[in-house]
Write an enzyme that holds these catalytic residues in place. Structure first.
Site, PDB file in Angstrom:
ATOM      1  N   CYS A   1       0.833  -1.203   0.000  1.00 26.49           N
ATOM      2  CA  CYS A   1       0.000   0.000   0.000  1.00 26.49           C
ATOM      3  C   CYS A   1       0.870   1.257   0.000  1.00 26.49           C
ATOM      4  O   CYS A   1       0.698   2.140  -0.840  1.00 26.49           O
ATOM      5  CB  CYS A   1      -0.918  -0.002   1.212  1.00 26.49           C
ATOM      6  SG  CYS A   1      -1.951   1.479   1.342  1.00 26.49           S
TER       7      CYS A   1
ATOM      8  N   GLU B   1      -3.956  -6.956  -1.672  1.00 26.17           N
ATOM      9  CA  GLU B   1      -4.176  -5.667  -2.336  1.00 26.17           C
ATOM     10  C   GLU B   1      -4.915  -5.872  -3.658  1.00 26.17           C
ATOM     11  O   GLU B   1      -5.842  -5.120  -3.989  1.00 26.17           O
ATOM     12  CB  GLU B   1      -2.842  -4.957  -2.596  1.00 26.17           C
ATOM     13  CG  GLU B   1      -2.341  -4.088  -1.463  1.00 26.17           C
ATOM     14  CD  GLU B   1      -3.074  -2.746  -1.380  1.00 26.17           C
ATOM     15  OE1 GLU B   1      -4.123  -2.577  -2.036  1.00 26.17           O
ATOM     16  OE2 GLU B   1      -2.601  -1.876  -0.643  1.00 26.17           O
TER      17      GLU B   1
END
Length: 220
Positions: free
Chosen positions: A135, A208
């Site tokens: 991230c 993700e």
């Protein structure tokens, strides 16, 4: 010598699936369905809350005052600045604060954020940073990747402000600082330790990609 690039190389296919996900490509082309982006934005608000908890854990896992200050600054930036900015951004997309406060948390969101927290709780500060890295670093990488593609549509792209946020100098300065922090701590570690960290990074990268898919599917 191990580095952040070594982590990417370890799970290159998963990394590319994340960076080049269909959600990302549709966003870069400006053709992503508005409702998909809204769903992503709403879940990202809940993600930021858990992300702030992760930085709180980083404060606890820190070993010296410099590390404590760095983690605390990151947590405060989310709690005192980013969440408010996100609420305002959501408002521009027709999402009210009341709606954000009453959202159910999607399974993909729970899986990813709790994995990050668990990695940090079971491991040390480096384990936690590695779990956060897809991230913290990946958004900057994928935003720049979008800009390099022949199909990238900047003109009249409804998502251009989102792309600008992650291609901007401020985000990339923070991204480079995180890469340097990780590289310093990966230098000289043994193969067994690298293997464990690479597995954490790989799993977080997969999660993700699942977050993007959640946006496309508008799933809970």
């Amino acid at each position: 010598m191990s580095s952040f690039e070594s982590l990417i190389e370890y799970c290159k296919d998963d990394w590319n699936r994340y960076i080049q996900h269909d959600f990302v490509q549709q966003l870069g082309k400006g053709i992503l369905d508005k409702s998909c982006f809204q769903h992503y934005l709403k879940q990202d608000y809940l993600f930021l809350i858990q992300f702030s908890r992760a930085w709180g854990l980083a404060v606890y896992k820190s070993h010296d005052i410099l590390e404590i200050r760095q983690a605390l600054a990151s947590m405060k930036a989310i709690v005192e600045v980013e969440l408010d900015l996100h609420v305002q951004y959501c408002k521009e997309w027709g999402i009210s604060k009341q709606e954000l406060d009453n959202l159910p948390e999607a399974e993909a969101n729970i899986a990813y954020t709790r994995y990050m927290l668990d990695a940090g709780q079971q491991g040390d500060l480096l384990d936690l940073h590695i779990a956060l890295a897809p991230c913290l670093i990946g958004y900057g990488v994928l935003a720049r990747w979008i800009e390099q593609q022949s199909w990238y549509q900047a003109h009249n792209n409804p998502y251009q402000s989102w792309i600008d946020m992650y291609t901007g100098d401020e985000f990339h300065a923070a991204m480079q600082a995180e890469i340097e922090w990780i590289n310093q701590r990966l230098a000289g570690i043994d193969s067994q330790r690298f293997q464990k960290l690479a597995e954490i990074f790989s799993k977080a990268t997969q999660l993700e990609a699942d977050f993007w898919q959640m946006g496309l599917n508008k799933s809970y």
